[in-house]
Design an enzyme around this catalytic site. Sequence first.
Site, PDB file in Angstrom:
ATOM      1  N   PRO A  87       0.810  -1.220   0.000  1.00  0.00           N
ATOM      2  CG  PRO A  87      -0.357  -1.281   2.028  1.00  0.00           C
ATOM      3  CD  PRO A  87       0.534  -2.091   1.152  1.00  0.00           C
ATOM      4  NE  ARG A 152      -8.039  -5.353 -20.703  1.00  0.00           N
ATOM      5  CZ  ARG A 152      -8.221  -4.152 -21.236  1.00  0.00           C
ATOM      6  NH1 ARG A 152      -7.391  -3.176 -20.920  1.00  0.00           N
ATOM      7  NH2 ARG A 152      -9.196  -3.905 -22.059  1.00  0.00           N
TER       8      ARG A 152
HETATM    9  N1  ADE Z   1      -0.837  -5.071  -0.118  1.00  0.00           N
HETATM   10  C1  ADE Z   1      -1.764  -4.713   0.808  1.00  0.00           C
HETATM   11  N2  ADE Z   1      -2.526  -3.732   0.360  1.00  0.00           N
HETATM   12  C2  ADE Z   1      -2.089  -3.416  -0.899  1.00  0.00           C
HETATM   13  C3  ADE Z   1      -2.481  -2.477  -1.877  1.00  0.00           C
HETATM   14  N3  ADE Z   1      -3.473  -1.612  -1.671  1.00  0.00           N
HETATM   15  N4  ADE Z   1      -1.814  -2.460  -3.031  1.00  0.00           N
HETATM   16  C4  ADE Z   1      -0.790  -3.303  -3.246  1.00  0.00           C
HETATM   17  N5  ADE Z   1      -0.366  -4.208  -2.365  1.00  0.00           N
HETATM   18  C5  ADE Z   1      -1.023  -4.282  -1.204  1.00  0.00           C
END
Ligand code: ADE
Length: 251
Positions: A87, A152
Amino acid sequence: MRIDILTLFPGMFLGPLQESILKRAQQRGLLTLWIHQIRDYALDRHQSTDDVPYGGGQGMLMKPEPLFRAVRTILPELNAPVILLTPQGRTFSHTVAQELAGHDRLVLLCGHYEGVDERVRQHLVTDELSIGDYVLTGGELAAMVVVDAVARFIPGVLGAEQGAYEDSFAGGLLEGPQYTRPPDFEGWGVPDVVRSGNHAAVAQWRRATALRRTMERRPELLLSTTLQEEARASVTQFQQSSDGLSEPDET
Ligand code: ADE
């Protein structure tokens, strides 16, 4: 293109990547996916892949050794992007997918637990991607999203080569409404123009509806002032028109 995915949960990848367009892409040799169990690269007796954080704190961290070992084994020359799904990464988008599709190989590293040892970020991965501002239980679903969106763009993967370029976001606009048969469904019709057979008029209608939809739903995508003006003009045109250019009532 070859994509290697490093995960603690290889089973998660069994279904989604083996259906539909991705399945066909693999059968035709356009895409090769390798799913690796990170635990197989752990050296200790218990094959541990996580440990407590120095300094205390909640949760466990992914240890560096298995990850470095895995990547060095899979990609000895370290000559392709090694991407950590987290994240905290830069936000994945249409543009990033297109950019990644330009590589012959990618390595995707699925984070888990409370995160990874910082040395993985500093000295192993070349990029970090997030698929949105929410926290998943791990990077696996995010990796699948990346694989799908990147695939894609591999030439030949989509039936009609143009497909990836005409969809929403290509050209910076959301795709407008589309219709198929029947022409009357429970009293709801189809705009005359799309059934007119007049290709130029249909193209103009598609452009106008795409601009309108983008302006209404994602105005921040209309980056240039030229586009903004074009969008405003088409919205005004919709508001004023009572001809085939208007969409049927969306309610
Ligand atoms: N791992 C946990 N949450 C994530 C997210 N939002 N994007 C990518 N990897 C993640």
